[in-house]
Design an enzyme around this catalytic site. Structure first.
Site, mmCIF file in Angstrom:
data_model
loop_
_atom_site.group_PDB
_atom_site.id
_atom_site.type_symbol
_atom_site.label_atom_id
_atom_site.label_comp_id
_atom_site.label_asym_id
_atom_site.label_seq_id
_atom_site.Cartn_x
_atom_site.Cartn_y
_atom_site.Cartn_z
ATOM 1 N N TYR A 125 9.087 -12.742 -16.489
ATOM 2 C CA TYR A 125 9.511 -13.003 -15.120
ATOM 3 C C TYR A 125 9.916 -14.466 -14.948
ATOM 4 O O TYR A 125 9.276 -15.370 -15.470
ATOM 5 C CB TYR A 125 8.390 -12.687 -14.131
ATOM 6 C CG TYR A 125 8.060 -11.216 -13.967
ATOM 7 C CD1 TYR A 125 8.841 -10.221 -14.525
ATOM 8 C CD2 TYR A 125 6.944 -10.830 -13.219
ATOM 9 C CE1 TYR A 125 8.524 -8.879 -14.354
ATOM 10 C CE2 TYR A 125 6.617 -9.489 -13.050
ATOM 11 C CZ TYR A 125 7.406 -8.522 -13.628
ATOM 12 O OH TYR A 125 7.082 -7.198 -13.459
ATOM 13 N N PRO B 73 7.226 0.283 -4.746
ATOM 14 C CA PRO B 73 6.683 1.280 -3.814
ATOM 15 C C PRO B 73 7.611 1.628 -2.658
ATOM 16 O O PRO B 73 7.435 2.669 -2.021
ATOM 17 C CB PRO B 73 5.399 0.620 -3.308
ATOM 18 C CG PRO B 73 5.625 -0.844 -3.478
ATOM 19 C CD PRO B 73 6.440 -0.958 -4.738
#
Length: 322
Positions: A53, A212
């Protein structure tokens, strides 16, 4: 904040996991620090990252930000369950990627330096490496556990068969094996209900859903939510393909008096296999919304209405063979 056991372990983690993928490329270091502090103040003890990341700020940048936050002290490290991942390429060199024993060892040491800590609580394989034999993978992970550098091992983006294969190989070595799986899981992406979730339940893995809100499509795109992503061509295509469902979804959330983004996370928290959705806020306001989602109770009737809008695939093999 409520806490749940991570799979079959005795480890207690908050039912929201703070994802940090935006730290660096989208969210500045000071704002990242503020989000981490707010999460900790509200009982979030589970922080997830990955060695790659960093996006435009460079691979490893996100771990470096978290390490700088931990270095401030105040028992920050002692209060959190710290998870990171390896697999993705960290350079153009052929061995700086994958799940070879060499890369597992060197990648772990590099993450520890960036994170400014002496151990990783949950060390996760970001993807399956088909070139790496399980004996090689588990021998390397066992060594890291014996050295005190990692405590638990998890997976991400594994198939149900891969979960079974990995844990049977670990069992043969008398090793704990995988304790968690990170998978793409939301109301628009329910494929893992076919076989990944049953595998996790059978082997006692905690399930950590990523994305999500489906990349923002469940955040109220028709009514003004997630304005930062609405203009992209990909989002426009997805909205067009799902518009009838999204209209029903946002109307249902309006009936509940809740934001679609919060209901989307609440739905995951009502799924028995889920331990903690991974939320990746870009701002403190987005974090606050995710925290609010933990207090939303959805009745059986509401859950049935949601399933009618976004039906799941059903169990395997019935879904495709009967």
């Amino acid at each position: 904040m409520r806490y749940r056991r991570l799979g079959r372990t005795a480890l207690q983690v908050s039912e929201v996991c703070l994802g940090t993928m935006n730290f660096g490329p989208t969210t500045s270091e000071p704002e990242s620090f503020a989000i981490l502090d707010r999460a900790l103040e509200n009982g979030v003890n589970f922080v997830d990252t990955a060695n790659q990341y960093g996006g435009s700020t460079g691979v490893g940048a996100t771990e470096t930000i978290i390490g700088s936050w931990l270095a401030q002290g105040g028992d920050r490290r002692e209060q959190i369950v710290l998870a990171t991942k390896l697999y993705e390429p960290m350079s153009d060199r052929p061995n700086d990627r994958g799940l070879s024993a060499r890369n597992i060892r060197l990648a772990c040491d590099a993450s520890l330096r960036r994170l400014q800590t002496d151990h990783i609580d949950l060390y996760q394989m970001h993807h399956l490496d088909r070139a790496a034999p399980w004996d090689e993978v588990w021998q390397a992970m066992e060594t890291l556990v014996a050295q005190g550098k990692i405590i638990y091992v998890g997976s991400s983006n594994f198939a149900g068969w891969t979960v079974a294969q990995a844990n049977e190989a670990a069992r043969s070595r008398h090793f704990l094996g995988l304790v968690s799986e990170q998978s793409l899981y939301n109301l628009t992406e329910r494929t893992i209900e076919l076989e990944v979730i049953p595998a996790c339940e059978s082997y006692g893995l905690g399930l950590l859903p990523w994305s999500p809100l489906g990349g923002g499509i469940l955040a109220g795109v028709l009514s003004g939510g997630d304005t930062g992503r609405r203009g992209s061509a990909d989002m426009q295509r997805r909205v067009a393909s799902l518009r009838p469902q999204l209209e029903q979804w946002e109307a249902l959330c309006a009936d509940l008096g809740e934001r679609p983004s919060d209901v989307g996370i609440a739905w995951l928290l009502h799924q028995p296999a889920v331990t903690a959705p991974i939320v990746g806020p870009r701002t403190i306001a987005q974090l606050d919304g995710a925290l609010h989602a933990t207090s939303i109770e959805l009745s059986r009737d509401v859950l049935d209405r949601i399933d009618a809008i976004f039906p799941g695939p059903g169990p395997a093999p019935e879904a495709y063979a009967w």
